[in-house]
Design a protein around this motif. Structure first.
Motif, PDB file in Angstrom:
ATOM      1  N   GLY A  68      34.751  62.296   7.672  1.00 13.09           N
ATOM      2  CA  GLY A  68      35.770  62.696   8.632  1.00 13.09           C
ATOM      3  C   GLY A  68      35.720  62.063   9.979  1.00 13.09           C
ATOM      4  N   GLY A  69      34.830  61.200  10.283  1.00  9.36           N
ATOM      5  CA  GLY A  69      34.899  60.390  11.393  1.00  9.36           C
ATOM      6  C   GLY A  69      34.929  61.111  12.999  1.00  9.36           C
ATOM      7  N   TYR A  70      35.483  60.193  13.742  1.00  5.37           N
ATOM      8  CA  TYR A  70      35.493  60.778  15.025  1.00  5.37           C
ATOM      9  C   TYR A  70      36.270  62.287  15.152  1.00  5.37           C
ATOM     10  N   LYS A  71      37.174  62.528  14.274  1.00  8.01           N
ATOM     11  CA  LYS A  71      37.847  63.684  14.057  1.00  8.01           C
ATOM     12  C   LYS A  71      36.880  64.976  13.809  1.00  8.01           C
ATOM     13  N   THR A  72      35.791  64.630  12.852  1.00 13.64           N
ATOM     14  CA  THR A  72      34.809  65.508  12.889  1.00 13.64           C
ATOM     15  C   THR A  72      34.009  65.814  14.311  1.00 13.64           C
ATOM     16  N   TYR A  73      33.751  64.827  14.642  1.00 12.63           N
ATOM     17  CA  TYR A  73      32.864  65.183  16.014  1.00 12.63           C
ATOM     18  C   TYR A  73      33.681  65.897  16.956  1.00 12.63           C
ATOM     19  N   ARG A  74      34.993  65.396  17.159  1.00  9.83           N
ATOM     20  CA  ARG A  74      35.951  66.125  18.284  1.00  9.83           C
ATOM     21  C   ARG A  74      36.193  67.596  17.768  1.00  9.83           C
ATOM     22  N   ALA A  75      36.217  67.969  16.686  1.00 11.45           N
ATOM     23  CA  ALA A  75      36.451  69.282  16.274  1.00 11.45           C
ATOM     24  C   ALA A  75      35.071  69.989  16.533  1.00 11.45           C
ATOM     25  N   TRP A  76      34.057  69.327  16.339  1.00 14.94           N
ATOM     26  CA  TRP A  76      32.849  70.159  16.758  1.00 14.94           C
ATOM     27  C   TRP A  76      32.730  70.484  18.182  1.00 14.94           C
ATOM     28  N   VAL A  77      33.158  69.390  19.077  1.00 21.13           N
ATOM     29  CA  VAL A  77      33.271  69.573  20.629  1.00 21.13           C
ATOM     30  C   VAL A  77      33.978  70.729  21.005  1.00 21.13           C
ATOM     31  N   ARG A  78      35.092  70.850  20.348  1.00 19.86           N
ATOM     32  CA  ARG A  78      35.941  71.843  20.854  1.00 19.86           C
ATOM     33  C   ARG A  78      35.361  73.319  20.338  1.00 19.86           C
ATOM     34  N   ARG A  79      34.613  73.362  19.355  1.00 17.41           N
ATOM     35  CA  ARG A  79      34.142  74.474  18.755  1.00 17.41           C
ATOM     36  C   ARG A  79      32.852  74.789  19.809  1.00 17.41           C
ATOM     37  N   GLN A  80      32.275  74.035  20.230  1.00 15.58           N
ATOM     38  CA  GLN A  80      31.194  74.197  21.072  1.00 15.58           C
ATOM     39  C   GLN A  80      31.431  74.585  22.311  1.00 15.58           C
ATOM     40  N   LEU A  81      32.665  74.104  22.777  1.00 16.77           N
ATOM     41  CA  LEU A  81      32.983  74.619  24.322  1.00 16.77           C
ATOM     42  C   LEU A  81      33.748  76.051  24.139  1.00 16.77           C
TER      43      LEU A  81
ATOM     44  N   ARG B 208      35.929  51.799  15.933  1.00 19.25           N
ATOM     45  CA  ARG B 208      37.071  52.116  16.398  1.00 19.25           C
ATOM     46  C   ARG B 208      37.472  50.948  17.658  1.00 19.25           C
ATOM     47  N   SER B 209      38.766  50.749  17.763  1.00 16.46           N
ATOM     48  CA  SER B 209      39.150  49.829  18.854  1.00 16.46           C
ATOM     49  C   SER B 209      38.502  50.189  20.073  1.00 16.46           C
ATOM     50  N   PRO B 210      38.228  49.195  20.994  1.00 19.66           N
ATOM     51  CA  PRO B 210      37.991  49.494  22.428  1.00 19.66           C
ATOM     52  C   PRO B 210      38.520  50.466  23.291  1.00 19.66           C
ATOM     53  N   ALA B 211      39.942  50.578  22.874  1.00 17.23           N
ATOM     54  CA  ALA B 211      40.701  51.498  23.850  1.00 17.23           C
ATOM     55  C   ALA B 211      40.383  52.985  23.215  1.00 17.23           C
ATOM     56  N   GLU B 212      40.297  53.265  21.932  1.00 13.75           N
ATOM     57  CA  GLU B 212      39.652  54.258  21.138  1.00 13.75           C
ATOM     58  C   GLU B 212      38.326  54.776  21.732  1.00 13.75           C
ATOM     59  N   PHE B 213      37.517  53.901  21.826  1.00 13.33           N
ATOM     60  CA  PHE B 213      36.184  54.107  22.065  1.00 13.33           C
ATOM     61  C   PHE B 213      36.096  54.629  23.651  1.00 13.33           C
ATOM     62  N   ALA B 214      36.826  53.756  24.411  1.00 15.30           N
ATOM     63  CA  ALA B 214      36.824  54.186  25.951  1.00 15.30           C
ATOM     64  C   ALA B 214      37.252  55.555  26.157  1.00 15.30           C
ATOM     65  N   GLU B 215      38.407  56.206  25.558  1.00 15.62           N
ATOM     66  CA  GLU B 215      39.136  57.370  25.540  1.00 15.62           C
ATOM     67  C   GLU B 215      37.759  58.428  25.278  1.00 15.62           C
ATOM     68  N   ASP B 216      36.864  58.458  24.338  1.00 11.29           N
ATOM     69  CA  ASP B 216      35.934  59.492  24.210  1.00 11.29           C
ATOM     70  C   ASP B 216      35.265  58.876  22.775  1.00 11.29           C
ATOM     71  N   HIS B 217      33.954  58.940  22.817  1.00 16.26           N
ATOM     72  CA  HIS B 217      33.223  58.736  21.795  1.00 16.26           C
ATOM     73  C   HIS B 217      31.894  59.631  21.442  1.00 16.26           C
ATOM     74  N   TRP B 218      31.146  59.357  20.673  1.00 15.20           N
ATOM     75  CA  TRP B 218      29.996  60.220  20.346  1.00 15.20           C
ATOM     76  C   TRP B 218      28.984  59.534  21.400  1.00 15.20           C
ATOM     77  N   PRO B 219      28.313  60.421  22.327  1.00  6.83           N
ATOM     78  CA  PRO B 219      27.310  60.040  23.211  1.00  6.83           C
ATOM     79  C   PRO B 219      26.234  59.108  22.639  1.00  6.83           C
TER      80      PRO B 219
END
Length: 343
Positions: A115-128, A17-28
């Motif tokens: 599913g890309g980053y959206k898959t990762y982000r959904a997993w983060v929300r479930r974990q929290l 993704r673009s640098p701005a998208e990456f800066a907002e959040d990314h897979w550690p």
């Protein structure tokens, strides 16, 4: 989705993704190799909306090809035959597929995250929603400047599991708590860091944390974490007022160096304390009477706020810990005592 186990399977995790998208959040642990930078992504989007999708795709393909070529000549130049990356974009679509196609044609084994980053982000929300409830917490309470953050550091040095919310949030959790010259992470990035911290810990051992409000600066604590912390047993740290004053002056040199910025921050308290109180603080700042300024700010603002929060949210005080001062020896001794406490 923790970086370390996945890196045993994949050579690298690549966020295209673009640098701005990456800066907002990314897979550690991921690296950023954008196939479209921020300006290019905006250009293609404008063409899509204002001209037509075909023109946008044609321009996008040209830019993506140029960027992939540059990545091949630089980042991928020294990769061997056994190189096996995991690639993702926003939703596992064209951007990740473009790079994956070229790398696979070279002969590398490539995996695209469905599913890309959206898959990762959904997993983060479930974990929290569930992870915070799996742990037992020990909460350090105490008025501003009583050494709670320093104690957390000493506890961590002695092997305790420590959740340093202020460090993760880049904010000390008060009206003057912003880290000088440093912006807070985004909410999404903050949540990613929280999940990674929990995944490193043993649920059988307690997690030490400082009492905070439901927000640290502009960042919100996940509801499950806030609920778990406010229901936990607490230790109240007590330090003489004059020691707190000395410690705060030492820990906030940026406000002393920038008195006008300090005054501007204090303006947010005008509606609560009135112009006369604010003017008194401004006079102390102008006179550089920092001990008296800090003393009055503690007594008139911070301490009443702390007592209110204690009554509302952190009323399970199980022990009190008195510190004579904030010397390293005092903090070390206190950390040993804390680890030996039973609840």
């Amino acid at each position: 989705f923790t970086a370390e186990p996945w890196l045993h399977t994949y050579s690298e995790i690549i966020d295209v993704r673009s640098p701005a998208e990456f800066a907002e959040d990314h897979w550690p642990g991921a690296i950023n190799l954008p196939v479209l930078d921020d300006a290019e992504r905006a250009e293609v989007g404008t063409l899509y909306r204002q001209v037509d999708p075909f023109t946008a795709r044609k321009r996008g393909a040209s830019l993506v090809a140029q960027n992939i070529a540059r990545h091949l000549q630089t980042h991928f130049a020294d990769k061997g035959r056994d190189y096996h990356p995991l690639i993702y974009c926003w939703r596992g679509g064209q951007r990740s597929a473009s790079l994956a196609l070229v790398l696979s044609q070279v002969g590398w084994q490539v995996t695209v995250l469905q599913g890309g980053y959206k898959t990762y982000r959904a997993w983060v929300r479930r974990q929290l929603q569930t992870l915070p409830q799996e742990f037992t917490y020990r909460v350090l309470c105490g008025p501003t400047g009583s050494g709670k953050t320093q104690l957390l550091r000493h506890l961590q040095q002695r092997g305790a599991q420590v959740l340093d919310l202020e460090k993760l949030a880049c904010h000390r959790g008060s009206v003057l708590g912003a880290e000088w010259g440093t912006s807070q992470p985004t909410q999404k990035s903050f949540e990613s860091q929280l999940v990674q911290a929990f995944l490193q810990w043993d649920p059988a051992k307690p997690v030490w944390v400082e009492s905070e409000s439901a927000k640290v600066g502009q960042l919100h604590l996940p509801p499950a974490l806030w609920q778990a912390i406010t229901q936990a047993d607490c230790v109240e740290v007590q330090l003489p007022l004059e020691e707190r004053v000395k410690g705060l002056i030492a820990h906030y040199p940026h406000w002393i160096a920038h008195p006008q910025a300090l005054k501007e921050k204090l303006l947010s308290l005008k509606s609560r304390y009135g112009q006369a109180c604010l003017q008194r603080w401004f006079e102390l700042i102008d006179a550089q009477d920092w001990p008296q300024f800090v003393r009055e700010l503690l007594q008139q603002h911070y301490d009443p706020t702390y007592r209110h929060g204690l009554q509302q949210h952190f009323n399970r005080i199980r022990a009190r810990l008195e510190l004579p001062d904030l010397s390293e020896s005092s903090l070390q001794e206190a950390a040993v005592r804390l680890r030996g406490m039973s609840f």
